[in-house]
Write a protein that holds these residues in place. Structure first.
Motif, PDB file in Angstrom:
ATOM      1  N   GLU A  26       1.149  -1.220   0.093  1.00 19.29           N
ATOM      2  CA  GLU A  26       0.111   0.459   0.042  1.00 19.29           C
ATOM      3  C   GLU A  26       0.827   1.067   0.052  1.00 19.29           C
ATOM      4  O   GLU A  26       0.998   1.926  -0.819  1.00 19.29           O
ATOM      5  N   ALA A  27       2.341   1.088   0.646  1.00 17.91           N
ATOM      6  CA  ALA A  27       3.072   2.719   0.598  1.00 17.91           C
ATOM      7  C   ALA A  27       3.509   2.451  -0.550  1.00 17.91           C
ATOM      8  O   ALA A  27       3.530   4.121  -1.172  1.00 17.91           O
ATOM      9  N   HIS A  28       3.933   1.800  -1.323  1.00 16.53           N
ATOM     10  CA  HIS A  28       4.624   2.014  -2.929  1.00 16.53           C
ATOM     11  C   HIS A  28       3.611   2.601  -3.681  1.00 16.53           C
ATOM     12  O   HIS A  28       3.568   3.085  -4.419  1.00 16.53           O
ATOM     13  N   THR A  96       6.804   2.996  19.710  1.00 16.41           N
ATOM     14  CA  THR A  96       7.115   1.963  18.440  1.00 16.41           C
ATOM     15  C   THR A  96       8.020   3.025  17.056  1.00 16.41           C
ATOM     16  O   THR A  96       8.809   2.260  16.485  1.00 16.41           O
ATOM     17  N   LYS A  97       8.193   4.080  17.688  1.00 15.47           N
ATOM     18  CA  LYS A  97       9.507   4.923  16.247  1.00 15.47           C
ATOM     19  C   LYS A  97       8.987   4.531  15.050  1.00 15.47           C
ATOM     20  O   LYS A  97      10.184   3.941  14.412  1.00 15.47           O
ATOM     21  N   ARG A  98       8.178   4.461  14.355  1.00 21.63           N
ATOM     22  CA  ARG A  98       8.128   3.764  13.439  1.00 21.63           C
ATOM     23  C   ARG A  98       8.078   4.832  12.066  1.00 21.63           C
ATOM     24  O   ARG A  98       6.980   6.402  12.499  1.00 21.63           O
ATOM     25  N   VAL A  99       9.045   5.018  11.283  1.00 17.43           N
ATOM     26  CA  VAL A  99       9.495   5.590  10.041  1.00 17.43           C
ATOM     27  C   VAL A  99       8.268   5.753   9.231  1.00 17.43           C
ATOM     28  O   VAL A  99       7.181   4.342   8.688  1.00 17.43           O
ATOM     29  N   ARG A 100       7.544   7.491   8.565  1.00 19.33           N
ATOM     30  CA  ARG A 100       6.607   6.862   7.841  1.00 19.33           C
ATOM     31  C   ARG A 100       7.093   7.197   6.641  1.00 19.33           C
ATOM     32  O   ARG A 100       8.695   6.475   6.178  1.00 19.33           O
ATOM     33  N   PRO A 101       5.900   7.082   5.908  1.00 18.05           N
ATOM     34  CA  PRO A 101       5.743   5.632   4.874  1.00 18.05           C
ATOM     35  C   PRO A 101       7.034   7.002   3.591  1.00 18.05           C
ATOM     36  O   PRO A 101       7.687   6.475   2.901  1.00 18.05           O
ATOM     37  N   ALA A 102       6.501   8.510   4.028  1.00 13.80           N
ATOM     38  CA  ALA A 102       7.274   9.980   2.558  1.00 13.80           C
ATOM     39  C   ALA A 102       8.540   9.428   2.941  1.00 13.80           C
ATOM     40  O   ALA A 102       9.873  10.210   2.572  1.00 13.80           O
ATOM     41  N   PRO A 105      13.149   6.449   0.808  1.00  7.74           N
ATOM     42  CA  PRO A 105      13.313   7.367  -0.396  1.00  7.74           C
ATOM     43  C   PRO A 105      12.457   5.935  -1.564  1.00  7.74           C
ATOM     44  O   PRO A 105      11.886   5.214  -1.342  1.00  7.74           O
ATOM     45  N   ALA A 106      12.371   6.572  -2.318  1.00  7.89           N
ATOM     46  CA  ALA A 106      11.151   5.894  -3.244  1.00  7.89           C
ATOM     47  C   ALA A 106      11.104   4.506  -3.680  1.00  7.89           C
ATOM     48  O   ALA A 106      10.217   4.255  -3.370  1.00  7.89           O
ATOM     49  N   GLN A 107      12.171   3.944  -3.474  1.00 12.27           N
ATOM     50  CA  GLN A 107      12.099   2.638  -3.842  1.00 12.27           C
ATOM     51  C   GLN A 107      12.644   2.100  -2.665  1.00 12.27           C
ATOM     52  O   GLN A 107      13.524   1.086  -2.815  1.00 12.27           O
ATOM     53  N   GLY A 108      12.518   2.368  -1.151  1.00 14.26           N
ATOM     54  CA  GLY A 108      12.965   2.211  -0.213  1.00 14.26           C
ATOM     55  C   GLY A 108      12.548   1.160   0.445  1.00 14.26           C
ATOM     56  O   GLY A 108      11.272   0.421  -0.046  1.00 14.26           O
ATOM     57  N   PHE A 166      -8.368   8.203   5.650  1.00 15.91           N
ATOM     58  CA  PHE A 166      -7.764   7.657   3.869  1.00 15.91           C
ATOM     59  C   PHE A 166      -7.059   9.011   3.439  1.00 15.91           C
ATOM     60  O   PHE A 166      -5.841   8.760   2.852  1.00 15.91           O
ATOM     61  N   SER A 167      -7.023  10.132   3.639  1.00 15.81           N
ATOM     62  CA  SER A 167      -6.280  11.597   3.419  1.00 15.81           C
ATOM     63  C   SER A 167      -4.770  10.967   4.286  1.00 15.81           C
ATOM     64  O   SER A 167      -3.472  11.369   3.529  1.00 15.81           O
ATOM     65  N   ARG A 168      -4.164  10.693   5.531  1.00 18.88           N
ATOM     66  CA  ARG A 168      -3.074   9.737   5.849  1.00 18.88           C
ATOM     67  C   ARG A 168      -2.481   8.896   4.853  1.00 18.88           C
ATOM     68  O   ARG A 168      -1.250   8.924   4.669  1.00 18.88           O
ATOM     69  N   LEU A 169      -3.060   8.051   3.986  1.00 24.45           N
ATOM     70  CA  LEU A 169      -2.586   6.724   3.603  1.00 24.45           C
ATOM     71  C   LEU A 169      -2.282   7.786   2.221  1.00 24.45           C
ATOM     72  O   LEU A 169      -1.172   7.795   1.757  1.00 24.45           O
ATOM     73  N   SER A 170      -3.417   8.707   1.530  1.00 25.60           N
ATOM     74  CA  SER A 170      -3.408   9.119  -0.145  1.00 25.60           C
ATOM     75  C   SER A 170      -1.892  10.299   0.600  1.00 25.60           C
ATOM     76  O   SER A 170      -1.140  10.730  -0.337  1.00 25.60           O
ATOM     77  N   LEU A 171      -1.769  10.887   1.464  1.00 23.01           N
ATOM     78  CA  LEU A 171      -0.468  11.854   1.473  1.00 23.01           C
ATOM     79  C   LEU A 171       0.821  10.949   1.786  1.00 23.01           C
ATOM     80  O   LEU A 171       1.677  12.143   2.067  1.00 23.01           O
ATOM     81  N   SER A 172       0.958  10.006   1.819  1.00 25.96           N
ATOM     82  CA  SER A 172       1.951   8.732   2.337  1.00 25.96           C
ATOM     83  C   SER A 172       2.254   9.178   4.117  1.00 25.96           C
ATOM     84  O   SER A 172       3.730   9.219   4.446  1.00 25.96           O
TER      85      SER A 172
END
Length: 197
Positions: A26-28, A96-102, A105-108, A166-172
Motif C-alpha cells: 500500500e505504501a509503495h 514504536t518509533k515507526r518511520v512514516r512512508p514519506a 526513499p522512493a524505492q525504499g 484515507f487522507s493520511r494514506l494518500s499523503l503517504s
C-alpha cells in the motif's frame, strides 16, 4: 458480557497484523500514484487538524447560542476524547518509533519501518498510530453515539473520520495499519473511557 471483550480485541489485533503484512504494498502504491493529487490538496494534514478542532468547537458555540446543554456537553466530551487520544498517541508513537512512508526513499524497504524514527522524546514523531485518525474517530464516536437518534449523524460523523484516515494514506503520512489502529483506538477511547458505554 465482560468475558466477550476479547472477541473484538482479537479482531482488531488480527486485522492490524494482516494490514501490517500489506503495508509495504500500500505504501509503495500511494508513493507512486498521482491519482489523489486533487484530494490531497483539499485534505491536507493541517486542514484535517483544523476540521477535527472546529467540529467540537462549533458544537459548543452552537450549544451556547441555542442554550442546548446536550450539545455543549457533547462538545466537551469530544474535547476530552481528543485529549485522551493524543496522550495515548504520543506514548505509542514514542514507543514504536515507526518511520512514516514519506520518509523512505522512493524505492525504499518499507518492511523495515519499526524502531527507526528519530526525534525528541514526547514529541510523538513516529507513525503508529495515526494521530489525525485517532482524533477524528474520537470526535466522530462521541457525536455519533450522543446523536445516534438522528439516523444520518453516525454516517456523516464516521464518514468524515474515514476521509481523514484515507487522507493520511494518500499523503503517504501513514501506513494502513497506522490508520486502522488509530480509528479503532479513537472509537474505543470515546465509547469505553469517555462515554463509558
Amino acid at each position: 458480557m465482560q468475558g466477550q471483550n476479547w472477541i473484538p480485541t482479537a479482531a482488531v489485533l488480527g486485522t492490524t497484523a494482516g494490514l501490517l503484512a500489506l503495508d509495504p504494498i500500500e505504501a509503495h502504491y500511494f508513493r507512486n500514484t498521482s491519482s489523489f493529487h486533487g484530494f490531497n490538496n483539499i485534505f491536507t494534514g493541517n486542514a484535517t487538524v483544523v476540521g477535527t478542532i472546529v467540529a467540537p468547537a462549533s458544537l459548543y458555540v452552537i450549544g451556547l447560542v441555542r442554550k442546548d446543554s446536550k450539545m455543549e456537553r457533547t462538545a466537551l466530551l469530544a474535547g476530552e476524547a481528543v485529549a485522551d487520544a493524543e496522550i495515548l498517541t504520543t506514548v505509542l508513537k514514542d514507543a514504536t518509533k515507526r518511520v512514516r512512508p514519506a520518509a523512505f526513499p522512493a524505492q525504499g524497504n518499507f518492511y523495515d519501518s519499526w524502531f527507526e524514527s528519530s526525534g525528541s522524546f514526547l514529541r510523538g514523531n513516529g507513525s503508529f498510530p495515526s494521530g489525525h485518525t485517532i482524533a477524528a474517530f474520537s470526535v466522530a464516536t462521541v457525536v455519533a453515539r450522543r446523536y445516534g437518534n438522528h439516523r444520518w449523524v453516525p454516517y456523516v460523523a464516521y464518514g468524515m473520520a474515514a476521509i481523514v484516515g484515507f487522507s493520511r494514506l494518500s499523503l503517504s503520512a501513514h501506513f494502513t495499519s497506522d490508520v486502522f489502529m488509530g480509528g479503532a483506538l479513537g472509537y474505543s477511547i470515546s465509547r469505553f473511557a469517555v462515554l463509558q458505554q
